[in-house]
Design an enzyme around this catalytic site. Structure first.
Site, short mmCIF file in Angstrom:
data_model
loop_
_atom_site.label_atom_id
_atom_site.label_comp_id
_atom_site.label_asym_id
_atom_site.label_seq_id
_atom_site.Cartn_x
_atom_site.Cartn_y
_atom_site.Cartn_z
N GLU A 335 25.12 -26.25 -23.16
CA GLU A 335 26.36 -25.92 -23.88
C GLU A 335 27.10 -27.15 -24.39
O GLU A 335 28.02 -27.03 -25.19
CB GLU A 335 27.30 -25.15 -22.94
CG GLU A 335 26.86 -23.74 -22.59
CD GLU A 335 25.92 -23.67 -21.39
OE1 GLU A 335 25.24 -24.68 -21.10
OE2 GLU A 335 25.84 -22.61 -20.76
N TRP A 447 34.76 -25.93 2.00
CA TRP A 447 33.56 -26.04 1.19
C TRP A 447 32.65 -27.15 1.70
O TRP A 447 33.12 -28.22 2.04
CB TRP A 447 33.92 -26.37 -0.27
CG TRP A 447 34.50 -25.22 -1.01
CD1 TRP A 447 34.75 -23.97 -0.51
CD2 TRP A 447 34.92 -25.20 -2.37
NE1 TRP A 447 35.30 -23.19 -1.48
CE2 TRP A 447 35.42 -23.90 -2.63
CE3 TRP A 447 34.92 -26.15 -3.39
CZ2 TRP A 447 35.90 -23.54 -3.89
CZ3 TRP A 447 35.41 -25.79 -4.63
CH2 TRP A 447 35.89 -24.49 -4.88
P1 ADP Z 1 20.80 -24.52 -16.65
O1 ADP Z 1 22.30 -24.29 -16.58
O2 ADP Z 1 20.07 -23.28 -16.92
O3 ADP Z 1 20.25 -25.33 -15.50
P2 ADP Z 1 21.17 -26.82 -18.23
O4 ADP Z 1 20.00 -27.71 -18.34
O5 ADP Z 1 22.06 -26.66 -19.37
O6 ADP Z 1 20.60 -25.44 -17.87
O7 ADP Z 1 21.95 -27.30 -16.93
C1 ADP Z 1 23.26 -27.79 -16.92
C2 ADP Z 1 23.69 -28.02 -15.51
O8 ADP Z 1 22.93 -29.04 -14.88
C3 ADP Z 1 25.12 -28.49 -15.34
O9 ADP Z 1 26.05 -27.45 -15.46
C4 ADP Z 1 25.09 -29.09 -13.93
O10 ADP Z 1 25.22 -28.09 -12.95
C5 ADP Z 1 23.71 -29.67 -13.85
N1 ADP Z 1 23.76 -31.12 -14.07
C6 ADP Z 1 23.50 -31.79 -15.18
N2 ADP Z 1 23.64 -33.12 -15.00
C7 ADP Z 1 24.02 -33.30 -13.71
C8 ADP Z 1 24.33 -34.45 -12.90
N3 ADP Z 1 24.26 -35.68 -13.35
N4 ADP Z 1 24.69 -34.22 -11.61
C9 ADP Z 1 24.74 -32.97 -11.11
N5 ADP Z 1 24.45 -31.86 -11.82
C10 ADP Z 1 24.10 -32.02 -13.11
#
Ligand code: ADP
Length: 547
Positions: A335, A447
């Site tokens: 997104e 949490w």
């Molecule tokens: P999906 O939501 O289906 O996994 P995306 O590839 O769009 O597809 O994933 C986005 C999500 O990945 C973010 O909302 C977050 O939860 C996680 N994410 C991305 N980068 C990081 C990061 N550096 N550290 C922790 N979580 C991350």
């Protein structure tokens, strides 16, 4: 006081920020830079100028096939030259490129192709057997274009064309139409880690601005002296926008094709000597493990980038200590195009110190162009104090404001995108994701961060992988269950005592499951949805330390 005359911008504000503008720049200013596709034993080199000529041929051929403005053209491909040509040809002709995740199960591939209403799909030759399984489920696809060698008999009686012949029938020189920068250019579906895939449609403008932001040194700051190993798949958030940014900076693109394992990528690195490499943490992990038994050469890399999931501190340290390679973590989502920030150290912090690593363990530092805030359950904004924990919300020119044919009202809040990520922001704009909302473990009203426990466990000697999920508990509502892959003997008491000094006592899991492998999603993230389902079905052998 004398009246002042009004003043308005004298800039050419009607100049449209399009992918065509990126293509023109890359094809001319950086026409000598290269796309290198790995063939398993050597790279196939082609210049950006040639990519642009092929994009013109492809656009002409698609137009001759009846593809016009707004039509969706899918790609079912690895990272390679043909895929890059489609990246430019399709949006620049006014159509919309849909990069299909080849790792989704057939029914989900069919769902997103039907949902996006793709008319044509370009399929990599090696993926024809996989695509043949999907084809009977498709309702809108008229033509399949096969790129590379393949027996196409399995595709049945659908209209099949060969990519090379398709292009050979055309001359370069396609006249790119003038496009509105706000028109749709690309569509990507979320990988569905926590729910069903949703379509995010990027405009020309959002793609241009996102690629431009990546040129800054606060992100990766590439130049034409760089070669970027694009290990993140082109079907996963447009390979983080790297193929577009490369045509701006002139950095050459190194595409691994189907050679997506540690062995393949290390051979590619040795032969073609990239300076930058982008991959999700599980791939970095696989490279580190491979490097323990094999002599690998990462000396050409000046920086690695990691995103898509939290990267363990032990992994950042291992790359730094063993190979002198600094991996910088970034955060983003489908997104958000995806980059919302990267975690470079702030001014005044010495490289190579523990303090530097503390900063690099942040999820990112908000990048210019993106606005971020954290909110509590009532939607009220929380302080940027590095301690207040809430849901991260973002907005900006490359953040989606809706989903394709899916209203998803809960995803938005007063024009901000609710990310579903829980975390903190500090007074310098560094943010830390502690969990996804759906992964948060609520124990006795407090949490527990699964991300923190996973990070610590990953640093414990003998632990190869660790994922922590919440499981129901009569007394505490939920308690953490640590699912761990270990080398050698599994000893939950030893792992618990390793954690004991590092987190509050009540956060230490008493439930342990030793598994052969942590299941992964199609884009290499720990599949906690599946782990929870396995737990519910009684498929995980849980060892309990205390009652
Ligand atoms: P999906 O939501 O289906 O996994 P995306 O590839 O769009 O597809 O994933 C986005 C999500 O990945 C973010 O909302 C977050 O939860 C996680 N994410 C991305 N980068 C990081 C990061 N550096 N550290 C922790 N979580 C991350």
């Amino acid at each position: 006081m004398t009246a002042r005359s009004p003043i308005t911008s004298t800039m050419q504000d009607d100049f449209q920020l399009t992918i065509t503008a990126i293509l023109r720049h890359g094809a001319t200013v950086h026409g000598r830079s290269e796309c290198v596709t790995w063939l398993g034993d050597r790279g196939s080199h082609v210049s950006f100028a040639e990519i642009a000529r092929n994009a013109e041929r492809l656009a002409a051929a698609l137009a001759a096939l009846g593809i016009g403005a707004g039509d969706r053209v899918g790609t079912f491909c690895w990272n390679n030259q043909a895929h890059l040509e489609a990246y430019y040809a399709v949006p620049c002709m006014g159509a919309v490129l849909h990069t299909i995740n080849i790792r989704l199960p057939a029914a989900q591939v069919a769902h997103i192709v039907n949902h996006a209403e793709d008319r044509v799909v370009i399929v990599d030759g090696t993926l024809v057997p996989l695509f043949a399984q999907v084809l009977p489920l498709l309702t809108t696809v008229e033509t399949v274009i096969v790129a590379g060698q393949a027996d196409t008999a399995a595709l049945g009686d659908v209209h099949v064309l060969r990519y090379d012949q398709f292009l050979a029938g055309q001359e370069p020189g396609f006249c790119w139409p003038d496009l509105d920068e706000k028109s749709a250019a690309l569509v990507c579906y979320t990988s569905g880690t926590t729910g069903d895939p949703k379509g995010v449609v990027y405009s020309h403008r959002s793609t241009f601005l996102h690629a431009l932001s990546g040129q800054a040194a606060t992100l990766t700051g590439p130049t034409d002296a760089d070669k970027i190993l694009t290990f993140v798949p082109m079907f996963h958030v447009n390979a983080w926008g790297i193929p577009f940014g490369a045509f701006m900076s002139g950095a050459s693109l190194l595409m691994p094709g189907p050679f997506m394992n540690a062995e393949g990528v290390c051979a590619f690195i040795r032969a073609e000597r990239p300076t930058l490499a982008a991959a999700v943490p599980t791939i970095w992990q696989a490279i580190a493990q491979y490097g323990q038994t094999t002599d690998i050469d990462l000396s050409s890399l000046r920086m690695g980038t990691s995103g898509g999931a939290a990267v363990p501190r032990s992994l950042l340290r291992a790359f730094q200590d063993r190979y002198g390679l600094r991996i910088i973590q970034g955060w983003g989502m489908t997104e958000t195009s995806p980059v919302g920030g990267m975690a470079h150290r702030p001014a005044g912090v010495e490289p190579g110190t523990e303090e530097e690593l503390d900063w690099r363990m942040k999820s990112g530092r908000i990048t210019a162009g993106v606005q971020m805030r954290i909110t509590d359950d009532s939607g009220a904004e929380l302080a940027w104090d590095g301690a207040s924990v809430g849901e991260i919300e973002v907005r900006g020119p490359w953040i989606t404001g809706s989903y394709h044919r899916d209203s998803a009202p809960d995803s938005f809040h007063d024009g901000w995108l609710r990310t579903g990520d829980i975390g903190t922001i500090d007074d310098r704009g560094y943010f830390q994701i502690t969990d996804r909302a759906k992964d948060v473990i609520k124990s006795g009203g407090e949490w527990i961060s699964s991300v923190e426990l996973e990070n610590l466990l990953a640093g414990c000697p003998g632990v190869l992988e660790a994922a922590v999920i919440g499981i129901p508990d009569e007394k505490w509502t939920e308690r953490p269950l640590a699912c761990v892959v270990v080398e050698g003997e599994a000893d939950p008491a030893q792992l618990a005592s390793y954690l004991a000094g590092k987190v509050a006592r009540w956060q230490v899991p008493e439930n342990w499951a030793f598994v052969a492998e942590i299941p992964k999603t199609t884009v290499g993230k720990y599949d906690k949805k599946l782990l929870r389902a396995r737990f519910k079905e009684g498929e995980l052998a849980v060892r309990r330390l205390r009652d």
